[in-house]
Design a protein around this motif. Structure first.
Motif, short mmCIF file in Angstrom:
data_model
loop_
_atom_site.label_atom_id
_atom_site.label_comp_id
_atom_site.label_asym_id
_atom_site.label_seq_id
_atom_site.Cartn_x
_atom_site.Cartn_y
_atom_site.Cartn_z
N VAL A 104 51.97 66.00 17.74
CA VAL A 104 50.71 66.30 18.41
C VAL A 104 49.73 65.21 18.02
CG1 VAL A 104 48.79 67.92 18.59
CG2 VAL A 104 51.13 68.78 18.37
N ARG A 105 49.06 64.62 19.01
CA ARG A 105 48.03 63.62 18.73
C ARG A 105 46.67 64.26 18.96
NH1 ARG A 105 49.05 58.22 21.04
NH2 ARG A 105 49.97 57.94 19.00
N PHE A 106 45.80 64.09 17.98
CA PHE A 106 44.44 64.63 18.05
C PHE A 106 43.52 63.51 18.53
CE2 PHE A 106 46.82 67.02 14.90
CZ PHE A 106 46.60 68.32 15.32
N GLU A 110 38.58 60.65 14.48
CA GLU A 110 38.12 59.27 14.29
C GLU A 110 39.25 58.25 14.43
OE1 GLU A 110 36.03 58.96 10.61
OE2 GLU A 110 34.45 60.33 11.23
N THR A 111 40.43 58.57 13.89
CA THR A 111 41.54 57.60 13.94
C THR A 111 42.70 58.08 14.81
OG1 THR A 111 42.48 58.58 11.93
CG2 THR A 111 41.01 56.68 11.65
N MET A 112 42.45 59.05 15.69
CA MET A 112 43.47 59.61 16.58
C MET A 112 44.71 60.03 15.78
SD MET A 112 43.01 57.30 20.00
CE MET A 112 44.09 58.28 20.98
N LEU A 113 44.50 60.89 14.82
CA LEU A 113 45.57 61.37 13.94
C LEU A 113 46.68 62.04 14.73
CD1 LEU A 113 43.33 62.97 11.18
CD2 LEU A 113 44.61 60.83 11.01
N THR A 114 47.90 62.02 14.15
CA THR A 114 49.03 62.74 14.73
C THR A 114 49.61 63.67 13.68
OG1 THR A 114 50.61 61.02 14.09
CG2 THR A 114 49.66 60.86 16.30
#
Length: 141
Positions: A104-106, A110-114
């Motif tokens: 899942v990519r958020f 800020e850093t488009m965490l996965t």
């Protein structure tokens, strides 16, 4: 555990991964059951917000602690001796690195965490449907 020395639990697994399995390849889609339905993999996503840790109204940001649960079906895998309670069907860390796991990519971080399949994550197998008995030849007796 049945044996006092726990030898019956050595190399115990619920998961059979075929030799040709490629964990970087998404599982094939299930057959569509309705006429206009597309063949797509269904991945269920549940997110429980456990706590709101910080709210910054000036920068319009907030920080949360949450639990993410993903459910999917991979037709390439087979399962052995599954229990009715999925929390008794744990996939080991080594096995979890050997199978396909959705990410899942958020996008709004800020850093488009996965999501990460690390030592804090765990995978269980949920039993659906009926079972089949193996032949005596498969048991190696």
């Amino acid at each position: 555990m049945d044996c006092p020395d726990r030898s019956d639990e050595m190399s115990c697994t619920f998961l059979e991964i075929p030799s040709w399995y490629l964990p970087d390849i998404i599982p094939p889609a299930r057959k569509a059951t309705q006429r206009n339905q597309r063949n797509r993999n269904k991945i269920e996503v549940d997110l429980d917000v456990m706590a709101i840790l910080d709210v910054d109204v000036v920068n319009l940001t907030f920080e949360t602690q949450f639990r993410l649960r993903l459910s999917w079906y991979d037709s390439r895998l087979s399962f052995i001796n599954l229990k009715d309670d999925q929390y008794k069907n744990w996939v080991t860390q080594n096995e979890s690195k050997s199978i396909w796991v959705p990410k899942v990519r958020f996008h709004n971080t800020e850093t488009m965490l996965t999501s990460v399949n690390d030592e804090k994550a765990y995978i269980t197998i949920e039993k659906f449907g009926n079972y089949t008995l193996n032949s005596v030849q498969h048991l190696g007796i």
